[in-house]
Scaffold this motif. Structure first.
Motif, PDB file in Angstrom:
ATOM      1  N   CYS A  72       7.253  66.849  26.369  1.00 46.73           N
ATOM      2  CA  CYS A  72       8.369  67.761  26.136  1.00 46.73           C
ATOM      3  C   CYS A  72       8.360  67.963  24.468  1.00 46.73           C
ATOM      4  CB  CYS A  72       9.473  66.942  26.560  1.00 46.73           C
ATOM      5  SG  CYS A  72      10.934  67.848  26.012  1.00 46.73           S
ATOM      6  N   LEU A  73       8.258  69.256  23.954  1.00 47.56           N
ATOM      7  CA  LEU A  73       8.423  69.722  22.753  1.00 47.56           C
ATOM      8  C   LEU A  73       9.618  69.106  22.109  1.00 47.56           C
ATOM      9  CD1 LEU A  73       6.929  71.458  20.854  1.00 47.56           C
ATOM     10  CD2 LEU A  73       8.427  73.374  21.662  1.00 47.56           C
ATOM     11  N   GLY A  74      10.951  69.027  23.127  1.00 54.43           N
ATOM     12  CA  GLY A  74      12.115  68.859  22.285  1.00 54.43           C
ATOM     13  C   GLY A  74      12.471  67.285  22.453  1.00 54.43           C
ATOM     14  N   ALA A  75      11.564  66.350  22.785  1.00 59.29           N
ATOM     15  CA  ALA A  75      11.876  64.759  22.990  1.00 59.29           C
ATOM     16  C   ALA A  75      12.443  64.435  21.711  1.00 59.29           C
ATOM     17  CB  ALA A  75      10.586  64.189  23.148  1.00 59.29           C
ATOM     18  N   PRO A  76      12.005  64.581  20.496  1.00 59.38           N
ATOM     19  CA  PRO A  76      12.563  63.922  19.163  1.00 59.38           C
ATOM     20  C   PRO A  76      14.123  64.591  19.181  1.00 59.38           C
ATOM     21  CG  PRO A  76      10.468  64.911  18.764  1.00 59.38           C
ATOM     22  CD  PRO A  76      10.777  65.428  20.141  1.00 59.38           C
ATOM     23  N   LEU A  77      14.438  65.599  19.336  1.00 62.08           N
ATOM     24  CA  LEU A  77      15.573  66.170  19.290  1.00 62.08           C
ATOM     25  C   LEU A  77      16.618  65.593  20.467  1.00 62.08           C
ATOM     26  CD1 LEU A  77      17.818  67.943  18.110  1.00 62.08           C
ATOM     27  CD2 LEU A  77      17.178  69.894  19.577  1.00 62.08           C
ATOM     28  N   ALA A  78      16.364  65.443  21.637  1.00 58.61           N
ATOM     29  CA  ALA A  78      17.096  64.906  22.605  1.00 58.61           C
ATOM     30  C   ALA A  78      17.273  63.347  22.161  1.00 58.61           C
ATOM     31  CB  ALA A  78      16.115  64.940  23.976  1.00 58.61           C
ATOM     32  N   ARG A  79      16.209  62.479  21.889  1.00 59.07           N
ATOM     33  CA  ARG A  79      16.706  61.359  21.523  1.00 59.07           C
ATOM     34  C   ARG A  79      17.700  61.329  20.193  1.00 59.07           C
ATOM     35  NH1 ARG A  79      10.064  60.627  21.585  1.00 59.07           N
ATOM     36  NH2 ARG A  79       9.797  59.308  23.622  1.00 59.07           N
ATOM     37  N   MET A  80      17.553  62.113  19.204  1.00 64.87           N
ATOM     38  CA  MET A  80      18.349  62.159  18.027  1.00 64.87           C
ATOM     39  C   MET A  80      19.855  62.371  18.659  1.00 64.87           C
ATOM     40  SD  MET A  80      19.008  64.858  15.076  1.00 64.87           S
ATOM     41  CE  MET A  80      17.364  64.539  14.186  1.00 64.87           C
ATOM     42  N   GLU A  81      20.022  63.435  19.454  1.00 63.55           N
ATOM     43  CA  GLU A  81      21.538  63.688  20.195  1.00 63.55           C
ATOM     44  C   GLU A  81      22.013  62.471  20.955  1.00 63.55           C
ATOM     45  OE1 GLU A  81      21.724  67.642  22.185  1.00 63.55           O
ATOM     46  OE2 GLU A  81      19.523  67.779  21.615  1.00 63.55           O
ATOM     47  N   ILE A  82      21.084  61.912  21.690  1.00 64.37           N
ATOM     48  CA  ILE A  82      21.848  60.925  22.516  1.00 64.37           C
ATOM     49  C   ILE A  82      22.210  59.920  21.744  1.00 64.37           C
ATOM     50  CG2 ILE A  82      21.164  59.322  24.451  1.00 64.37           C
ATOM     51  CD1 ILE A  82      19.058  61.417  25.519  1.00 64.37           C
ATOM     52  N   GLY A  83      21.053  59.394  20.634  1.00 64.42           N
ATOM     53  CA  GLY A  83      21.415  58.066  19.861  1.00 64.42           C
ATOM     54  C   GLY A  83      22.772  58.548  19.115  1.00 64.42           C
ATOM     55  N   ALA A  84      22.973  59.827  18.508  1.00 64.99           N
ATOM     56  CA  ALA A  84      23.829  60.129  17.492  1.00 64.99           C
ATOM     57  C   ALA A  84      25.456  59.969  18.383  1.00 64.99           C
ATOM     58  CB  ALA A  84      23.923  61.430  17.221  1.00 64.99           C
ATOM     59  N   PHE A  85      25.477  60.364  19.709  1.00 68.66           N
ATOM     60  CA  PHE A  85      26.426  60.451  20.443  1.00 68.66           C
ATOM     61  C   PHE A  85      27.136  58.756  20.674  1.00 68.66           C
ATOM     62  CE2 PHE A  85      28.999  60.273  24.373  1.00 68.66           C
ATOM     63  CZ  PHE A  85      29.910  61.208  23.914  1.00 68.66           C
ATOM     64  N   PHE A  86      26.098  58.197  21.164  1.00 67.49           N
ATOM     65  CA  PHE A  86      26.474  56.829  21.472  1.00 67.49           C
ATOM     66  C   PHE A  86      26.645  55.986  20.271  1.00 67.49           C
ATOM     67  CE2 PHE A  86      24.677  57.946  25.614  1.00 67.49           C
ATOM     68  CZ  PHE A  86      25.717  57.538  26.404  1.00 67.49           C
ATOM     69  N   LYS A  87      26.240  55.948  19.270  1.00 62.45           N
ATOM     70  CA  LYS A  87      26.773  55.255  18.030  1.00 62.45           C
ATOM     71  C   LYS A  87      28.157  56.039  17.612  1.00 62.45           C
ATOM     72  CE  LYS A  87      25.322  55.281  13.158  1.00 62.45           C
ATOM     73  NZ  LYS A  87      24.670  55.787  11.964  1.00 62.45           N
ATOM     74  N   GLU A  88      28.317  57.070  17.545  1.00 59.47           N
ATOM     75  CA  GLU A  88      29.866  57.599  17.240  1.00 59.47           C
ATOM     76  C   GLU A  88      30.747  57.064  18.505  1.00 59.47           C
ATOM     77  OE1 GLU A  88      33.116  59.128  15.423  1.00 59.47           O
ATOM     78  OE2 GLU A  88      30.973  59.001  14.714  1.00 59.47           O
ATOM     79  N   LEU A  89      30.486  57.088  19.747  1.00 57.64           N
ATOM     80  CA  LEU A  89      31.258  56.621  20.797  1.00 57.64           C
ATOM     81  C   LEU A  89      31.667  55.172  20.617  1.00 57.64           C
ATOM     82  CD1 LEU A  89      32.844  57.134  23.364  1.00 57.64           C
ATOM     83  CD2 LEU A  89      30.546  56.668  24.609  1.00 57.64           C
ATOM     84  N   LEU A  90      30.693  54.309  20.682  1.00 60.82           N
ATOM     85  CA  LEU A  90      30.565  52.824  20.789  1.00 60.82           C
ATOM     86  C   LEU A  90      31.307  52.216  19.424  1.00 60.82           C
ATOM     87  CD1 LEU A  90      27.366  51.818  22.463  1.00 60.82           C
ATOM     88  CD2 LEU A  90      29.439  52.271  23.442  1.00 60.82           C
ATOM     89  N   SER A  91      31.247  52.845  18.410  1.00 58.56           N
ATOM     90  CA  SER A  91      31.992  52.433  17.047  1.00 58.56           C
ATOM     91  C   SER A  91      33.321  52.635  17.149  1.00 58.56           C
ATOM     92  CB  SER A  91      31.549  53.080  16.154  1.00 58.56           C
ATOM     93  OG  SER A  91      31.890  54.542  15.914  1.00 58.56           O
ATOM     94  N   ARG A  92      33.900  53.309  18.386  1.00 53.52           N
ATOM     95  CA  ARG A  92      35.393  53.647  18.524  1.00 53.52           C
ATOM     96  C   ARG A  92      36.001  53.015  19.707  1.00 53.52           C
ATOM     97  NH1 ARG A  92      35.722  59.857  16.829  1.00 53.52           N
ATOM     98  NH2 ARG A  92      37.900  59.616  17.415  1.00 53.52           N
TER      99      ARG A  92
END
Length: 410
Positions: free
Chosen positions: A359-379
């Motif tokens: 998948c060409l977009g695998a690095p972007l998918a990983r970034m998006e998922i990580g960014a979302f859960f980092k923000e969610l779990l901190s709150r």
């Protein structure tokens, strides 16, 4: 010809089977054990060989000259196949060899670490925006509809340079395209009606191409519109096909990973607590969410020559289905594969494919998922299910369409 239920791997041709993961994975486990390369011949589909073991899928992926993506990279009914051939769709997943390398090169720089580093601030901002939206929803909502479908859509549309006023229209089209086996998501009840979603997307992107050629910008849409291969610009079908694969693959797969990942964390509170207390585990947690969900259920290959796989004689022209959903639960490839383990290492899942078509977009998918859960779990103070999760009916890309949750955020 027989019924899809006659062989365990026949479930791969039943869209509704993916709505019941327990029964699906029981059937796939039986296929891996008893007939890992199964011949499936059911009404409505071109017969195909179903490859269900991790190691065998790797063999096929690595033998790109023997097993080609062209002419049918995705499992479809015989009638759907005919319609797609009439339209002339020609995306990256339809291409092989030098052609695939040339067209992949058009977008590859947009997903390299340097390009993604520049996008990180935008992704982080969107993650906060959608966790704020979750907070504003009042402590109970359908997570898929409130956040899950929109957050990754905003990321990929921003990368393409699509105006925000068009996001709702693009969401409707992408959901209809990948959800054409689900009565709730599909455009209509006939293949012709469902094909209209693709034609509307093509018409939209054709106008976008004309605009970006007349007025080049610094977004991915402009890079696609003004790309050349062997000195010549892409034709209309190639251009809109490129947009379509970026828009759909960049949205629905990541959406499914985020929503399915949240469900997994809710249903495994020990893993949720561990991740919240140890945010440095986010990279391995993201990989496990992607493995657990496996949003791309399969891809197809076609044998270019007579060959053998797992003792089965496969003839030139035979269709071969690669079941990533099965491979990512393969007992010979993963320790305790039915356990959700955010610290799983190694985790060489096949959710992004393998080899030339990784998948060409695998690095972007990983970034998006990580960014979302980092923000969610901190709150996040508390979260639980508020109803029964519902999965889409599909044989290709899919995940949750409803995830009722109850929560408190700070």
């Amino acid at each position: 010809m027989t019924t899809a239920e006659a062989v365990p791997a026949g479930v791969l041709a039943i869209p509704a089977a993916y709505k019941d993961p327990e029964a699906l994975h029981a059937a796939l486990a039986a296929a891996r054990r008893d007939d890992p390369v199964s011949y499936v011949d059911v009404e409505g589909y071109t017969p195909f060989w179903a490859v269900t073991k991790y190691a065998d899928i790797i063999k096929v992926e690595r033998a790109a000259k023997t097993f080609t993506n062209s002419p049918r990279p995705v499992l479809m009914t015989t009638e759907q196949d005919k319609l797609q051939q009439q339209v002339g769709i020609d995306t990256l997943i339809h291409m092989d060899g030098a052609k695939h390398r040339q067209y992949r090169a058009i977008g590859v720089n947009w997903f390299k670490p340097s390009a993604l580093a520049a996008l990180q601030t935008r992704v982080d901002t969107l993650a906060k925006r959608f966790v704020d939206k979750l907070a504003a929803a009042g402590g109970e909502c359908d997570f898929v509809q409130t956040v899950g479908v929109d957050y990754p859509l905003y990321v990929i549309m921003s990368l393409l340079g699509i105006p925000e006023d068009d996001f709702a229209f693009m969401l409707k089209l992408t959901q209809e395209l990948v959800g054409n086996d689900d009565p709730e998501l599909q455009r209509g009840t006939t293949d012709e009606e469902n094909m209209m979603a693709m034609l509307e997307m093509f018409a939209y992107f054709q106008k976008l191409t004309e605009d970006r050629r007349a007025n080049p910008t610094d977004d991915l849409a402009s890079a696609i519109a003004n790309a050349t291969v062997d000195g010549a610009p892409l034709d209309d079908i190639q251009t809109v096909s490129y947009y379509a694969i970026v828009a759909t693959a960049g949205h629905d797969t990541t959406s499914s990973s985020i929503t399915g990942g949240l469900q997994a964390l809710i249903e495994h509170p020990d893993q949720l607590a561990t991740l919240r207390d140890n945010p440095d585990l986010m990279p391995t947690a993201v990989e496990e969410m992607i493995r657990w969900v496996t949003p791309v259920k399969e891809f197809m290959r076609t044998a270019a020559e007579d060959t053998e796989l797992c003792g089965k004689q496969i003839k030139a022209g035979d269709a071969v289905l690669l079941s990533y959903a099965s491979a990512n639960r393969d007992e010979d490839a993963f320790d305790d594969p039915f356990a959700f383990d955010i610290e799983r290492e190694p985790n060489k899942h096949l959710a992004f494919g393998h080899g030339l078509h990784f998948c060409l977009g695998a690095p972007l998918a990983r970034m998006e998922i990580g960014a979302f859960f980092k923000e969610l779990l901190s709150r996040l103070d508390h979260i639980e299910l508020a109803g029964e999760p519902q999965l889409t009916a599909t044989t290709f890309v899919g995940g949750l369409k409803h995830l009722p949750i109850r929560y408190s955020l700070r």
